[in-house]
Design a protein around this motif. Structure first.
Motif, PDB file in Angstrom:
ATOM      1  N   PHE A 193       0.862  -1.187   0.000  1.00 16.77           N
ATOM      2  CA  PHE A 193       0.000   0.000   0.000  1.00 16.77           C
ATOM      3  C   PHE A 193       0.893   1.230   0.000  1.00 16.77           C
ATOM      4  N   GLU A 194       0.400   2.301  -0.585  1.00 20.25           N
ATOM      5  CA  GLU A 194       1.124   3.565  -0.591  1.00 20.25           C
ATOM      6  C   GLU A 194       0.204   4.688  -0.131  1.00 20.25           C
ATOM      7  N   ALA A 195       0.809   5.785   0.276  1.00 16.27           N
ATOM      8  CA  ALA A 195       0.032   6.946   0.693  1.00 16.27           C
ATOM      9  C   ALA A 195      -0.584   7.630  -0.522  1.00 16.27           C
ATOM     10  N   ASP A 196      -1.696   8.341  -0.293  1.00 16.85           N
ATOM     11  CA  ASP A 196      -2.256   9.129  -1.389  1.00 16.85           C
ATOM     12  C   ASP A 196      -1.477  10.432  -1.507  1.00 16.85           C
ATOM     13  N   ALA A 197      -1.927  11.329  -2.342  1.00 11.21           N
ATOM     14  CA  ALA A 197      -1.203  12.579  -2.594  1.00 11.21           C
ATOM     15  C   ALA A 197      -1.077  13.448  -1.356  1.00 11.21           C
ATOM     16  N   ASN A 198      -1.926  13.196  -0.354  1.00  8.69           N
ATOM     17  CA  ASN A 198      -1.896  13.990   0.874  1.00  8.69           C
ATOM     18  C   ASN A 198      -1.228  13.254   2.020  1.00  8.69           C
ATOM     19  N   GLY A 199      -0.568  12.137   1.733  1.00 11.07           N
ATOM     20  CA  GLY A 199       0.133  11.396   2.768  1.00 11.07           C
ATOM     21  C   GLY A 199      -0.773  10.569   3.656  1.00 11.07           C
ATOM     22  N   LYS A 200      -1.978  10.287   3.170  1.00  4.54           N
ATOM     23  CA  LYS A 200      -2.957   9.543   3.958  1.00  4.54           C
ATOM     24  C   LYS A 200      -3.091   8.101   3.476  1.00  4.54           C
ATOM     25  N   PHE A 201      -3.425   7.219   4.417  1.00  5.12           N
ATOM     26  CA  PHE A 201      -3.705   5.826   4.092  1.00  5.12           C
ATOM     27  C   PHE A 201      -5.195   5.609   3.850  1.00  5.12           C
ATOM     28  N   ASN A 202      -6.023   6.439   4.468  1.00  5.69           N
ATOM     29  CA  ASN A 202      -7.484   6.316   4.352  1.00  5.69           C
ATOM     30  C   ASN A 202      -7.975   4.965   4.871  1.00  5.69           C
ATOM     31  N   PRO A 203      -7.730   4.678   6.140  1.00  2.00           N
ATOM     32  CA  PRO A 203      -8.057   3.364   6.699  1.00  2.00           C
ATOM     33  C   PRO A 203      -9.535   3.014   6.669  1.00  2.00           C
ATOM     34  N   SER A 204     -10.402   4.000   6.730  1.00  4.43           N
ATOM     35  CA  SER A 204     -11.840   3.726   6.772  1.00  4.43           C
ATOM     36  C   SER A 204     -12.516   3.834   5.412  1.00  4.43           C
ATOM     37  N   SER A 205     -11.716   3.924   4.355  1.00  2.10           N
ATOM     38  CA  SER A 205     -12.286   3.944   3.004  1.00  2.10           C
ATOM     39  C   SER A 205     -12.425   2.521   2.483  1.00  2.10           C
ATOM     40  N   PRO A 206     -13.385   2.298   1.596  1.00  2.00           N
ATOM     41  CA  PRO A 206     -13.521   0.969   0.989  1.00  2.00           C
ATOM     42  C   PRO A 206     -12.455   0.772  -0.082  1.00  2.00           C
ATOM     43  N   ILE A 207     -12.398  -0.407  -0.646  1.00  3.69           N
ATOM     44  CA  ILE A 207     -11.446  -0.706  -1.710  1.00  3.69           C
ATOM     45  C   ILE A 207     -12.217  -1.476  -2.779  1.00  3.69           C
ATOM     46  N   ASN A 208     -11.939  -1.198  -4.040  1.00  2.03           N
ATOM     47  CA  ASN A 208     -12.698  -1.905  -5.073  1.00  2.03           C
ATOM     48  C   ASN A 208     -11.938  -3.135  -5.560  1.00  2.03           C
ATOM     49  N   ARG A 209     -12.559  -3.905  -6.439  1.00  5.99           N
ATOM     50  CA  ARG A 209     -11.999  -5.179  -6.860  1.00  5.99           C
ATOM     51  C   ARG A 209     -10.753  -5.010  -7.744  1.00  5.99           C
ATOM     52  N   ALA A 210     -10.697  -3.927  -8.490  1.00  5.91           N
ATOM     53  CA  ALA A 210      -9.499  -3.668  -9.282  1.00  5.91           C
ATOM     54  C   ALA A 210      -8.318  -3.385  -8.358  1.00  5.91           C
ATOM     55  N   GLN A 211      -8.555  -2.586  -7.323  1.00  5.53           N
ATOM     56  CA  GLN A 211      -7.487  -2.239  -6.393  1.00  5.53           C
ATOM     57  C   GLN A 211      -6.989  -3.447  -5.609  1.00  5.53           C
TER      58      GLN A 211
END
Length: 304
Positions: free
Chosen positions: A215-233
């Motif tokens: 996993f990598e951080a987004d552009a703002n340095g966040k992991f977004n732990p409470s966000s969902p993830i889709n099947r492609a990801q």
């Protein structure tokens, strides 16, 4: 991150229950605009829900899914979500609805401020338009709904589009399951992500998968732990985590364009027998990953 327990009013794809619901990961107004704008130029496609072509509600669904918010599939069904908003009180991220067919709601767009909206329209694909365009959109405007409130303080109060994380996998859950499956050392709680404190129950797992580049951080340095993830990801995550390579010939799916970034990862996952898609030739790359699917994928990988 503060969590708000919401009373959800789900569309047909959700489960009616009394389980706790997490709000989706926060986003700012600029993130809404940037997320929608990255799809500019994608052609219009009737019934389209992927980057090979969007219809109007396929586009809004994709943008909000990127922001961790689940919308109903059609423009009419999306009109049933959220809270009604007066045209004079529009905010970035509000959904705008139009009657273009003469028989009720038939088009939806996303308001991006200054009287502008972004949408997938028949002749131009994903593009900008003036909400009050006197030649077309202005006279066909029906109303607006606010499904989430985005602001500069990184707070997003999700209303009737909350994600049920007893059904869908969060990014934190994925990190935890993968760390356990490949026996990673989770003793280090310092993940390096600005939105994951050492006290987070998944901090050790998140730190462990991040060290391996899973996993990598987004552009703002966040992991977004409470966000969902889709099947492609998840396809990319699993390929990296388990070091997978094509086990046979390339496998393709109807809804995965050859030039899409996820094509290689999905093909590798399928060639290793981890997924067969939906049985009708589609993979469902933009669908949110369910916890039961995550566990099934990992079990198949561990039994190889």
């Amino acid at each position: 991150m503060n969590k708000k327990w919401l009373l959800p009013i789900f569309a047909s794809f959700m489960l009616f229950s009394t389980t706790h619901i997490d709000s989706a990961e926060a986003a700012t107004k600029s993130e809404v605009t940037d997320t929608a704008s990255k799809y500019l130029g994608i052609p219009y496609k009737y019934g389209g829900t992927t980057t090979s072509g969007f219809d109007c509600s396929g586009f809004t669904s994709q943008v909000f899914a990127d922001l961790g918010i689940k919308l109903n599939r059609t423009s009419g069904a999306q009109y049933q979500q959220g809270t009604a908003v007066a045209k004079s009180d529009l905010q970035v991220g509000d959904l705008l609805f139009f009657n273009t067919s003469g028989s009720g709601i038939s088009h939806v767009s996303i308001y991006i401020g200054d009287g502008k909206m972004v949408h997938s329209q028949t002749n131009q694909g994903v593009s900008y338009s003036n909400v009050n365009d006197p030649y077309y959109w202005g006279s066909r405007y029906v109303g607006a709904k606010r499904v989430a409130t985005f602001d500069a303080e990184q707070q997003a109060e999700v209303k009737q589009a909350a994600i049920d994380f007893t059904v869908y996998a969060s990014r934190a859950e994925v990190a935890s399951q993968i760390a356990k499956a490949i026996n990673l050392d989770t003793s280090d709680k310092n993940s390096g992500f600005i939105d994951v404190k050492p006290t987070n129950e998944h901090a050790g797992a998140i730190a462990a998968v991040a060290k391996l580049g899973i996993f990598e951080a987004d552009a703002n340095g966040k992991f977004n732990p409470s966000s969902p993830i889709n099947r492609a990801q998840i396809a990319k995550v699993l390929v990296i985590a388990f070091g997978l390579e094509n086990d046979s010939q390339e496998v393709s799916f109807n809804d995965v364009p050859q030039d899409n970034w996820a094509n290689e990862y999905i093909s590798i996952l399928a060639s290793n027998g981890v997924t067969n898609g939906d049985g009708n030739g589609n993979f469902g790359m933009d669908e949110l990953l369910k916890i039961k699917e995550l566990k099934m994928f990992i079990e198949r990988l561990q039994s190889r």
